[in-house]
Motif scaffolding. Sequence first.
Motif, short mmCIF file in Angstrom:
data_model
loop_
_atom_site.label_atom_id
_atom_site.label_comp_id
_atom_site.label_asym_id
_atom_site.label_seq_id
_atom_site.Cartn_x
_atom_site.Cartn_y
_atom_site.Cartn_z
N ALA A 66 21.21 19.48 25.68
CA ALA A 66 20.18 20.52 25.71
C ALA A 66 18.90 20.00 25.11
O ALA A 66 18.90 19.04 24.34
CB ALA A 66 20.65 21.75 24.94
N THR A 67 17.79 20.64 25.46
CA THR A 67 16.52 20.40 24.80
C THR A 67 16.25 21.62 23.94
O THR A 67 16.27 22.75 24.43
CB THR A 67 15.39 20.20 25.84
OG1 THR A 67 15.69 19.03 26.60
CG2 THR A 67 14.04 20.04 25.16
N SER A 75 21.70 21.33 29.77
CA SER A 75 20.82 20.58 30.67
C SER A 75 21.47 20.09 31.96
O SER A 75 20.79 19.86 32.95
CB SER A 75 20.26 19.36 29.95
OG SER A 75 19.55 19.74 28.81
N ASN A 76 22.78 19.92 31.96
CA ASN A 76 23.46 19.37 33.13
C ASN A 76 24.07 20.44 34.03
O ASN A 76 24.80 20.13 34.96
CB ASN A 76 24.57 18.40 32.69
CG ASN A 76 24.01 17.28 31.85
OD1 ASN A 76 23.00 16.68 32.19
ND2 ASN A 76 24.65 17.00 30.72
N THR A 126 15.36 16.42 22.46
CA THR A 126 15.35 16.33 23.92
C THR A 126 16.67 15.78 24.42
O THR A 126 17.09 14.69 24.02
CB THR A 126 14.20 15.41 24.38
OG1 THR A 126 12.98 15.91 23.84
CG2 THR A 126 14.11 15.37 25.89
N ARG A 127 17.33 16.56 25.27
CA ARG A 127 18.63 16.19 25.85
C ARG A 127 19.61 15.70 24.77
O ARG A 127 20.29 14.70 24.93
CB ARG A 127 18.48 15.19 26.97
CG ARG A 127 17.73 15.78 28.17
CD ARG A 127 17.73 14.91 29.40
NE ARG A 127 19.05 14.61 29.92
CZ ARG A 127 19.78 15.40 30.70
NH1 ARG A 127 19.34 16.59 31.01
NH2 ARG A 127 20.96 15.02 31.14
#
Length: 125
Positions: free
Chosen positions: A7-8, A19-20, A68-69
Amino acid sequence: NNYVGSATISPGDNFFVESNGRHVDQILRAGDTIQLRDSNGRSQYVTVSAVDVSKVTFSPPFESEIATRTPVYTKQKVVVSAKASSTEMKTALESLPGVGFVSVSREGPKDSEGFTWFITFQSTM
C-alpha cells in the motif's frame, strides 16, 4: 508475520487500499494488528477497524513519513485457553514463526489470582 499486501500510505492516513488489488477481506478482520513501515523502514503497529474488499481502515492514524508500496503484514497470533497446561502453552508459542524454543511452567490456580506463568525464551529471536 503474514504478508497481507502492499500500500501507499501518507502521514495522517487512517486507511489504505491494497496496491495489487488483493482482496484483503479474506485475510484481515476488525481487531487484527497490522504492521506498516515508512520509507525509512520504521514500523508502526495499528489496529484494523474495518475491511472492505481491498480497503483497510485502521487506528491510530499513520504517524511516519510517506510509505510508497510498503509491504503490510499482520501479526501472528495463537489462542490459548486460560486453563492450558504448560505443554499446551509451549506448543502454541513455539508454533509462531521466529519464537524458537521456550520453556514454560505454570503455578496455581490460586483462589483469587488464577495461574502464574513462567516463560523463558531459549533461542535468539
